[in-house]
Design an enzyme around this catalytic site. Structure first.
Site, PDB file in Angstrom:
ATOM      1  N   GLY A  31       0.784  -1.223   0.000  1.00 40.49           N
ATOM      2  CA  GLY A  31       0.000   0.000   0.000  1.00 40.49           C
ATOM      3  C   GLY A  31       0.814   1.271   0.000  1.00 40.49           C
ATOM      4  O   GLY A  31       2.008   1.282  -0.257  1.00 40.49           O
ATOM      5  N   HIS A  34       2.462   4.999  -4.890  1.00 36.98           N
ATOM      6  CA  HIS A  34       3.101   6.099  -5.594  1.00 36.98           C
ATOM      7  C   HIS A  34       3.232   5.689  -7.052  1.00 36.98           C
ATOM      8  O   HIS A  34       2.759   4.615  -7.463  1.00 36.98           O
ATOM      9  CB  HIS A  34       4.458   6.442  -4.967  1.00 36.98           C
ATOM     10  N   HIS A  37       4.320   2.105  -7.897  1.00 39.14           N
ATOM     11  CA  HIS A  37       3.271   1.084  -7.829  1.00 39.14           C
ATOM     12  C   HIS A  37       2.353   1.156  -9.056  1.00 39.14           C
ATOM     13  O   HIS A  37       1.980   0.128  -9.632  1.00 39.14           O
ATOM     14  CB  HIS A  37       2.406   1.278  -6.580  1.00 39.14           C
ATOM     15  N   GLN A  61       7.254 -10.119   7.750  1.00 38.24           N
ATOM     16  CA  GLN A  61       8.516  -9.742   7.097  1.00 38.24           C
ATOM     17  C   GLN A  61       9.195  -8.576   7.795  1.00 38.24           C
ATOM     18  O   GLN A  61      10.244  -8.115   7.346  1.00 38.24           O
ATOM     19  CB  GLN A  61       8.293  -9.432   5.614  1.00 38.24           C
ATOM     20  N   GLN A 154      14.625  -9.219  -3.608  1.00 39.02           N
ATOM     21  CA  GLN A 154      13.294  -9.802  -3.468  1.00 39.02           C
ATOM     22  C   GLN A 154      12.837 -10.429  -4.781  1.00 39.02           C
ATOM     23  O   GLN A 154      12.278 -11.537  -4.796  1.00 39.02           O
ATOM     24  CB  GLN A 154      12.299  -8.724  -3.036  1.00 39.02           C
ATOM     25  N   SER A 187       7.731   4.022  -0.634  1.00 43.54           N
ATOM     26  CA  SER A 187       6.808   4.521   0.388  1.00 43.54           C
ATOM     27  C   SER A 187       7.575   5.119   1.562  1.00 43.54           C
ATOM     28  O   SER A 187       7.084   6.028   2.234  1.00 43.54           O
ATOM     29  CB  SER A 187       5.897   3.383   0.867  1.00 43.54           C
TER      30      SER A 187
END
Length: 287
Positions: A31, A34, A37, A61, A154, A187
């Site tokens: 969430g 910006h 995303h 995490q 990731q 974020s």
């Protein structure tokens, strides 16, 4: 645009799309959207018939000293932004829906991909990432999923996990989206005070400096790393977590730069905002 809260509702909707012959594109997020995303969502819309975005701040995490409770949230803004780029479904479960009482299973990806870079300073982080992404894939049942390349480690972990476990989801990487001044969108940039913004730019400027040095013939990564560390520390309030030159496929450190070398950076600003950035360092025409 639908807002679905329970895993059961989400899976039922996905089954309807399969029956109708529609491909599902998926963007997992925590969430506080910006432009980075939104770029992932647009890409998913280009590649699939229906777009699902998960909005879930994944508690497993985060480490005990990390910013779970402070992580920025604005559901109404996120909803409006997702709808503006044509998202079909936001899946926004509660933690107890994802991790009900008695939950005790996790997914672990081998240490060759997870023990270095962010994994070295965030023990358990990638177990949390791999576990939640596996659960989300099983709930949403997408044909493809789009992840940002800013979180380079990731992305590598998720690609390996998806292949190893035969999850049947095509993993799409999307280039880093940057602010006008070069700062990689995140974020966590909202945590930065005005006077800390200059220090945050040490990452993108270090990446540019490394590329210039490589273009001029410096390929020895230890010499490059020493110059970059001195450069980053010249910015007020910076603490280096890591400066690593790694192979893009294995994430293992390399001694000499070649076409597959990625420079990965993590820096803390005034001890509280941890930012990451990365990029290839060999000039494009040589790769």
């Amino acid at each position: 645009m639908k807002i679905l809260r329970s895993p059961q509702e989400m899976t039922a909707w996905s089954k309807e799309q399969v029956v109708a012959g529609r491909a599902i594109g998926f963007v997992p997020t925590m969430g506080f959207f910006h432009e980075g995303h939104l770029a992932l969502m647009r890409r998913a819309g280009e590649l699939a018939d229906q777009v699902v975005v998960s909005l879930f701040v994944n508690p497993i995490q985060f480490g005990p000293k990390e910013d779970l409770t402070a992580y920025p949230r604005d559901f109404e803004q996120d909803q409006a932004l997702a709808e503006s780029v044509g998202v079909d479904v936001i899946f926004a479960p509660e933690p107890e829906d994802m991790y009900p009482a008695g939950f005790s299973s996790t997914v672990t990806v081998g240490e060759e991909l997870t023990r270095q870079l962010c994994g070295a300073s965030r023990p358990g982080h990638f177990v949390g990432v791999a576990t939640v992404v596996t659960k989300l894939f099983n709930i949403v049942r997408p044909d493809l999923a789009v992840f940002g390349e800013k979180d380079f480690q990731q992305l590598a972990v998720i690609r390996r996990m998806t292949e190893d476990l035969n999850l049947g989801v095509e993993i799409i990487g999307h280039p880093i989206i940057r602010e006008q001044d070069g700062l990689a969108m995140s974020s966590r940039n909202t945590y930065l005070r005005a006077e800390e913004r200059e220090a945050a730019l040490s990452l993108s400027r270090a990446l540019a400096r490394a590329r210039k040095m490589v273009a001029e013939g410096e390929l020895h990564t230890e010499r490059l790393r020493a110059v970059l560390e001195e450069f980053i520390l010249s910015f007020a309030g910076t603490v280096v977590d890591y400066i690593s030159f790694v192979d893009q496929f294995t994430l293992q450190p390399v001694a000499e730069v070649d076409k597959d070398t990625v420079l990965a950076l993590a820096v803390k600003i005034n001890g509280k905002v941890r930012l990451i950035d990365n990029g290839f360092v060999m000039p494009l025409h040589e790769r």
